[in-house]
Design a protein around this motif. Structure first.
Motif, PDB file in Angstrom:
ATOM      1  N   ARG A  71       0.845  -1.195   0.000  1.00 21.93           N
ATOM      2  CA  ARG A  71       0.000   0.000   0.000  1.00 21.93           C
ATOM      3  C   ARG A  71       0.876   1.239   0.000  1.00 21.93           C
ATOM      4  O   ARG A  71       1.749   1.392   0.855  1.00 21.93           O
ATOM      5  CB  ARG A  71      -0.923   0.015   1.219  1.00 21.93           C
ATOM      6  CG  ARG A  71      -1.973  -1.065   1.225  1.00 21.93           C
ATOM      7  CD  ARG A  71      -2.811  -1.007   2.494  1.00 21.93           C
ATOM      8  NE  ARG A  71      -3.461   0.286   2.666  1.00 21.93           N
ATOM      9  CZ  ARG A  71      -3.208   1.120   3.680  1.00 21.93           C
ATOM     10  NH1 ARG A  71      -2.330   0.801   4.610  1.00 21.93           N
ATOM     11  NH2 ARG A  71      -3.842   2.278   3.760  1.00 21.93           N
ATOM     12  N   GLN A  72       0.647   2.120  -0.959  1.00 22.76           N
ATOM     13  CA  GLN A  72       1.417   3.349  -1.043  1.00 22.76           C
ATOM     14  C   GLN A  72       0.547   4.596  -0.992  1.00 22.76           C
ATOM     15  O   GLN A  72       1.056   5.694  -0.773  1.00 22.76           O
ATOM     16  CB  GLN A  72       2.235   3.359  -2.340  1.00 22.76           C
ATOM     17  CG  GLN A  72       3.225   2.209  -2.420  1.00 22.76           C
ATOM     18  CD  GLN A  72       4.038   2.225  -3.699  1.00 22.76           C
ATOM     19  OE1 GLN A  72       3.978   3.178  -4.476  1.00 22.76           O
ATOM     20  NE2 GLN A  72       4.801   1.167  -3.925  1.00 22.76           N
ATOM     21  N   HIS A  73      -0.768   4.428  -1.217  1.00 22.81           N
ATOM     22  CA  HIS A  73      -1.682   5.560  -1.253  1.00 22.81           C
ATOM     23  C   HIS A  73      -2.969   5.228  -0.510  1.00 22.81           C
ATOM     24  O   HIS A  73      -3.300   4.055  -0.293  1.00 22.81           O
ATOM     25  CB  HIS A  73      -2.054   5.922  -2.704  1.00 22.81           C
ATOM     26  CG  HIS A  73      -0.902   6.302  -3.560  1.00 22.81           C
ATOM     27  ND1 HIS A  73      -0.132   5.379  -4.228  1.00 22.81           N
ATOM     28  CD2 HIS A  73      -0.382   7.526  -3.871  1.00 22.81           C
ATOM     29  CE1 HIS A  73       0.814   6.003  -4.909  1.00 22.81           C
ATOM     30  NE2 HIS A  73       0.689   7.297  -4.711  1.00 22.81           N
ATOM     31  N   VAL A  74      -3.705   6.278  -0.149  1.00 23.20           N
ATOM     32  CA  VAL A  74      -5.109   6.160   0.224  1.00 23.20           C
ATOM     33  C   VAL A  74      -5.901   6.856  -0.876  1.00 23.20           C
ATOM     34  O   VAL A  74      -5.377   7.714  -1.592  1.00 23.20           O
ATOM     35  CB  VAL A  74      -5.400   6.789   1.598  1.00 23.20           C
ATOM     36  CG1 VAL A  74      -4.669   6.035   2.687  1.00 23.20           C
ATOM     37  CG2 VAL A  74      -5.038   8.270   1.610  1.00 23.20           C
ATOM     38  N   TYR A  75      -7.169   6.469  -0.994  1.00 22.42           N
ATOM     39  CA  TYR A  75      -7.976   6.962  -2.114  1.00 22.42           C
ATOM     40  C   TYR A  75      -9.365   7.381  -1.628  1.00 22.42           C
ATOM     41  O   TYR A  75      -9.922   6.785  -0.704  1.00 22.42           O
ATOM     42  CB  TYR A  75      -8.172   5.868  -3.178  1.00 22.42           C
ATOM     43  CG  TYR A  75      -6.893   5.270  -3.708  1.00 22.42           C
ATOM     44  CD1 TYR A  75      -6.231   5.836  -4.793  1.00 22.42           C
ATOM     45  CD2 TYR A  75      -6.356   4.114  -3.135  1.00 22.42           C
ATOM     46  CE1 TYR A  75      -5.071   5.272  -5.287  1.00 22.42           C
ATOM     47  CE2 TYR A  75      -5.196   3.542  -3.631  1.00 22.42           C
ATOM     48  CZ  TYR A  75      -4.545   4.133  -4.709  1.00 22.42           C
ATOM     49  OH  TYR A  75      -3.395   3.584  -5.194  1.00 22.42           O
ATOM     50  N   THR A  76      -9.917   8.378  -2.299  1.00 22.93           N
ATOM     51  CA  THR A  76     -11.330   8.715  -2.171  1.00 22.93           C
ATOM     52  C   THR A  76     -11.941   8.650  -3.557  1.00 22.93           C
ATOM     53  O   THR A  76     -11.426   9.272  -4.494  1.00 22.93           O
ATOM     54  CB  THR A  76     -11.528  10.123  -1.585  1.00 22.93           C
ATOM     55  OG1 THR A  76     -11.011  10.158  -0.252  1.00 22.93           O
ATOM     56  CG2 THR A  76     -13.013  10.478  -1.539  1.00 22.93           C
ATOM     57  N   LEU A  77     -13.004   7.883  -3.701  1.00 26.19           N
ATOM     58  CA  LEU A  77     -13.665   7.782  -4.997  1.00 26.19           C
ATOM     59  C   LEU A  77     -14.551   9.004  -5.194  1.00 26.19           C
ATOM     60  O   LEU A  77     -15.405   9.300  -4.359  1.00 26.19           O
ATOM     61  CB  LEU A  77     -14.500   6.504  -5.076  1.00 26.19           C
ATOM     62  CG  LEU A  77     -15.162   6.232  -6.434  1.00 26.19           C
ATOM     63  CD1 LEU A  77     -14.119   5.871  -7.478  1.00 26.19           C
ATOM     64  CD2 LEU A  77     -16.195   5.124  -6.321  1.00 26.19           C
ATOM     65  N   THR A  78     -14.351   9.714  -6.303  1.00 25.94           N
ATOM     66  CA  THR A  78     -15.148  10.908  -6.580  1.00 25.94           C
ATOM     67  C   THR A  78     -16.151  10.687  -7.694  1.00 25.94           C
ATOM     68  O   THR A  78     -17.090  11.482  -7.846  1.00 25.94           O
ATOM     69  CB  THR A  78     -14.241  12.099  -6.940  1.00 25.94           C
ATOM     70  OG1 THR A  78     -13.425  11.752  -8.079  1.00 25.94           O
ATOM     71  CG2 THR A  78     -13.336  12.447  -5.768  1.00 25.94           C
ATOM     72  N   ALA A  79     -15.992   9.636  -8.493  1.00 25.45           N
ATOM     73  CA  ALA A  79     -16.945   9.340  -9.569  1.00 25.45           C
ATOM     74  C   ALA A  79     -16.805   7.874  -9.958  1.00 25.45           C
ATOM     75  O   ALA A  79     -15.741   7.280  -9.848  1.00 25.45           O
ATOM     76  CB  ALA A  79     -16.691  10.226 -10.791  1.00 25.45           C
ATOM     77  N   GLY A  80     -17.922   7.283 -10.409  1.00 25.75           N
ATOM     78  CA  GLY A  80     -17.888   5.898 -10.870  1.00 25.75           C
ATOM     79  C   GLY A  80     -18.165   4.896  -9.769  1.00 25.75           C
ATOM     80  O   GLY A  80     -18.869   5.180  -8.793  1.00 25.75           O
ATOM     81  N   ALA A  81     -17.571   3.718  -9.884  1.00 25.87           N
ATOM     82  CA  ALA A  81     -17.773   2.653  -8.895  1.00 25.87           C
ATOM     83  C   ALA A  81     -16.635   1.644  -9.020  1.00 25.87           C
ATOM     84  O   ALA A  81     -16.138   1.376 -10.119  1.00 25.87           O
ATOM     85  CB  ALA A  81     -19.116   1.950  -9.104  1.00 25.87           C
TER      86      ALA A  81
END
Length: 251
Positions: A71-81
């Motif tokens: 794991r190198q990043h964290v993510y927030t989904l802003t569009a899609g699925a």
């Protein structure tokens, strides 16, 4: 369950200047900000977040990360699925959950990804490196509290999902699944009685532990009972919310 579909792997360390990635300049006007962990930040603090955040596009079928990778990043989904997939030893797959706009990926103590993360629609994520997010959490305690709140919610959701999977009847499982999606739509500010399904019937089957044929028959059964309508393949209208709650055992 079905066998996993192949996807296009996208490196989690993709250069920000590469196609599909861009730095952010307008987090305050993000349409899902009220659902995301960054909602805990003030406008000045959001600017600090913007400086370390990269927006990354994920086309349908792309793989954001693979199980076992560091794991190198964290993510927030802003569009899609997105879907979270674990492949079993015999080649079958289990979908542990779906990631929808506003959801945060990074609430884990593991150093490696525990699932394949795959795009089931054209999607976009905001990504921050782990060291940069650690720095933000230390600088802004209310962001840390928001992440703890999100972790508690994720635990509650996992327990609810486990209860759903333990149910014997496909109709119970599907009713519960639709009600959870409807609640999510309502939090987005949409009509909670009209549910969009970014995932296909096969994905739903692999999430609920059913066959795709059973899922399709159960949708038809719920429609014939007057509980739902199916105006489109990927749209469900809830006609009898109370009836679905009764069927799911959540009265």
């Amino acid at each position: 369950m079905t066998r996993p579909h192949s996807g296009t792997a996208l490196s989690a360390v993709e250069d920000p200047a590469s196609p599909g990635c861009s730095t952010l300049r307008d987090c305050l006007h993000c349409s899902v900000r009220h659902l995301a962990v960054c909602s805990a930040l003030s406008p000045d603090e959001v600017q600090a977040l913007e400086r370390v955040t990269v927006s990354q596009a994920l086309p349908l079928g792309a793989t954001l990360a693979r199980s076992g990778e560091p794991r190198q990043h964290v993510y927030t989904l802003t569009a899609g699925a997105l879907r979270l997939v674990r492949t079993l030893a015999d080649g079958r797959r289990q979908i542990s959950g779906f990631v929808l706009p506003g959801d945060y990926l990074g609430l884990t103590g593991s150093d490696n990804h525990r699932y394949d993360i795959e795009a089931i629609a054209d999607s976009r994520v905001c990504r921050v490196t782990l060291p940069q997010m650690k720095d933000l959490r230390q600088r802004y305690p209310h962001l840390e509290r928001k992440l703890l709140q999100r972790a508690c919610q994720a635990l509650d959701d996992a327990q609810d999902a486990a209860l759903s999977l333990a149910r014997l009847q496909p109709a119970e499982k599907l009713a519960d699944f639709l009600l959870r999606l409807a609640a999510r739509e309502a939090r987005l500010g949409a009509d909670g009685l009209r549910v969009t399904l970014p995932m296909g019937r096969g994905d739903i089957a692999d999430h609920l532990g059913l066959t795709m044929e059973t899922v399709s028959r159960t949708f038809t059964k719920l429609r014939q009972q007057g509980l739902i309508a199916l105006p489109h393949l990927n749209t469900v209208e809830i006609l009898d919310e109370a009836g679905l709650h009764t069927l799911s055992g959540d009265e």
